[in-house]
Design a protein around this motif. Structure first.
Motif, PDB file in Angstrom:
ATOM      1  N   LEU A   1       7.540   9.543   0.573  1.00  0.00           N
ATOM      2  CA  LEU A   1       6.237   9.114   0.072  1.00  0.00           C
ATOM      3  C   LEU A   1       6.421   7.927  -0.864  1.00  0.00           C
ATOM      4  N   THR A   2       5.507   6.967  -0.813  1.00  0.00           N
ATOM      5  CA  THR A   2       5.594   5.810  -1.702  1.00  0.00           C
ATOM      6  C   THR A   2       4.223   5.491  -2.283  1.00  0.00           C
ATOM      7  N   ALA A   3       4.238   4.821  -3.428  1.00  0.00           N
ATOM      8  CA  ALA A   3       2.996   4.407  -4.080  1.00  0.00           C
ATOM      9  C   ALA A   3       3.262   3.129  -4.861  1.00  0.00           C
ATOM     10  N   PRO A   4       2.639   2.012  -4.468  1.00  0.00           N
ATOM     11  CA  PRO A   4       2.848   0.764  -5.211  1.00  0.00           C
ATOM     12  C   PRO A   4       2.084   0.771  -6.518  1.00  0.00           C
TER      13      PRO A   4
ATOM     14  N   ARG B   1       0.834  -1.204   0.000  1.00  0.00           N
ATOM     15  CA  ARG B   1       0.000   0.000   0.000  1.00  0.00           C
ATOM     16  C   ARG B   1       0.865   1.250   0.000  1.00  0.00           C
ATOM     17  N   ALA B   2       0.251   2.367  -0.370  1.00  0.00           N
ATOM     18  CA  ALA B   2       0.956   3.647  -0.354  1.00  0.00           C
ATOM     19  C   ALA B   2       1.234   4.067   1.081  1.00  0.00           C
ATOM     20  N   LEU B   3       2.392   4.700   1.282  1.00  0.00           N
ATOM     21  CA  LEU B   3       2.811   5.098   2.625  1.00  0.00           C
ATOM     22  C   LEU B   3       3.327   6.531   2.637  1.00  0.00           C
ATOM     23  N   THR B   4       3.183   7.159   3.796  1.00  0.00           N
ATOM     24  CA  THR B   4       3.874   8.409   4.108  1.00  0.00           C
ATOM     25  C   THR B   4       4.753   8.117   5.312  1.00  0.00           C
ATOM     26  N   VAL B   5       6.051   8.125   5.102  1.00  0.00           N
ATOM     27  CA  VAL B   5       7.010   7.713   6.126  1.00  0.00           C
ATOM     28  C   VAL B   5       7.714   8.939   6.698  1.00  0.00           C
ATOM     29  N   THR B   6       7.674   9.076   8.013  1.00  0.00           N
ATOM     30  CA  THR B   6       8.487  10.075   8.709  1.00  0.00           C
ATOM     31  C   THR B   6       9.679   9.341   9.302  1.00  0.00           C
ATOM     32  N   GLN B   7      10.879   9.699   8.849  1.00  0.00           N
ATOM     33  CA  GLN B   7      12.085   8.984   9.273  1.00  0.00           C
ATOM     34  C   GLN B   7      13.081   9.952   9.883  1.00  0.00           C
TER      35      GLN B   7
END
Length: 221
Positions: free
Chosen positions: A195-198, A182-188
């Protein structure tokens, strides 16, 4: 010292934070692998990119201790700096698009170096983690808001090269996206945002045919 640009990749919406990246635009100035590895070690960034052909987007990526066929934050940073529609890496062709101040790259999870994805029960647990001793490469993560796809993460390379913790790691976020599907918003790290989008039909998994997209903001350091 060889001329190079320093960028911050995966900045937050306010342009803060981000993982620093060195880009040597004239890769021919350091033509051999040993020289590139030595320069990457001297510069001391988590990754250094050498541009071999700026028109084709051909790049070569090094950490302070090893060469990488593919890595996320170097590709996002190089794509922003070069303004090209694609990048050519030893792993394969990386697609590039620009949208609303973000740079997106498309790559396959199979290209990413192995990472241990370790889930924790809360963002507070991730925040409290000490830096582990050198060993395995760990991506520690927890849901901040599962319904909204928001993740808190920290990255520990496990190498003895002075990089105890990566501020923002696109390849690890790509692997986590493939794992969760799934699409994610990652705070690292301190507050960097990835940001990611499969893609469809299992995209990005080793058996898939399409790429997962990884996106973020880039600023000059």
């Amino acid at each position: 010292m060889i001329d190079h640009d320093v960028l911050r990749v995966f900045c937050d919406p306010g342009g803060r934070h981000g993982n620093e990246l060195a880009v040597v635009r004239d890769g021919t100035s350091v033509p051999d692998e040993a020289g590139r590895q030595a320069l990457a070690r001297r510069l001391g960034f988590s990754e250094t990119v050498f541009v071999d052909d700026p028109e084709r987007g051909s790049i070569d990526i090094y950490t302070p201790t090893l060469r990488l066929p593919f890595a996320g934050h170097p590709c996002v940073g190089a794509a922003w700096l070069l303004g090209v529609p694609q990048l050519v890496t030893p792993a394969g062709r990386v697609t590039v698009r620009h949208e609303d101040g973000l740079v997106w790259i498309g790559a396959r999870a199979a290209w990413a170096p192995p990472r241990t994805l370790r889930e924790y029960g809360s963002a507070a647990e991730v925040d409290a983690l000490p830096v582990p001793p050198p060993g395995e490469w760990v991506y520690a993560w927890a849901w901040q808001d599962e319904a909204d796809g928001r993740i808190r993460a920290r990255a520990f390379p496990g190498r003895d090269d002075g990089i105890d913790e990566d501020e923002a790691t696109g390849a690890a976020a790509l692997l986590l996206t493939a794992h969760l599907g799934r699409a994610l918003t990652v705070t690292q790290g301190r507050g960097s945002q990835i940001l990611t989008a499969p893609g469809p039909d299992g995209a990005g998994r080793p058996e898939g045919h399409d790429a997962i997209e990884v996106g973020g903001r880039v600023r000059r350091a």
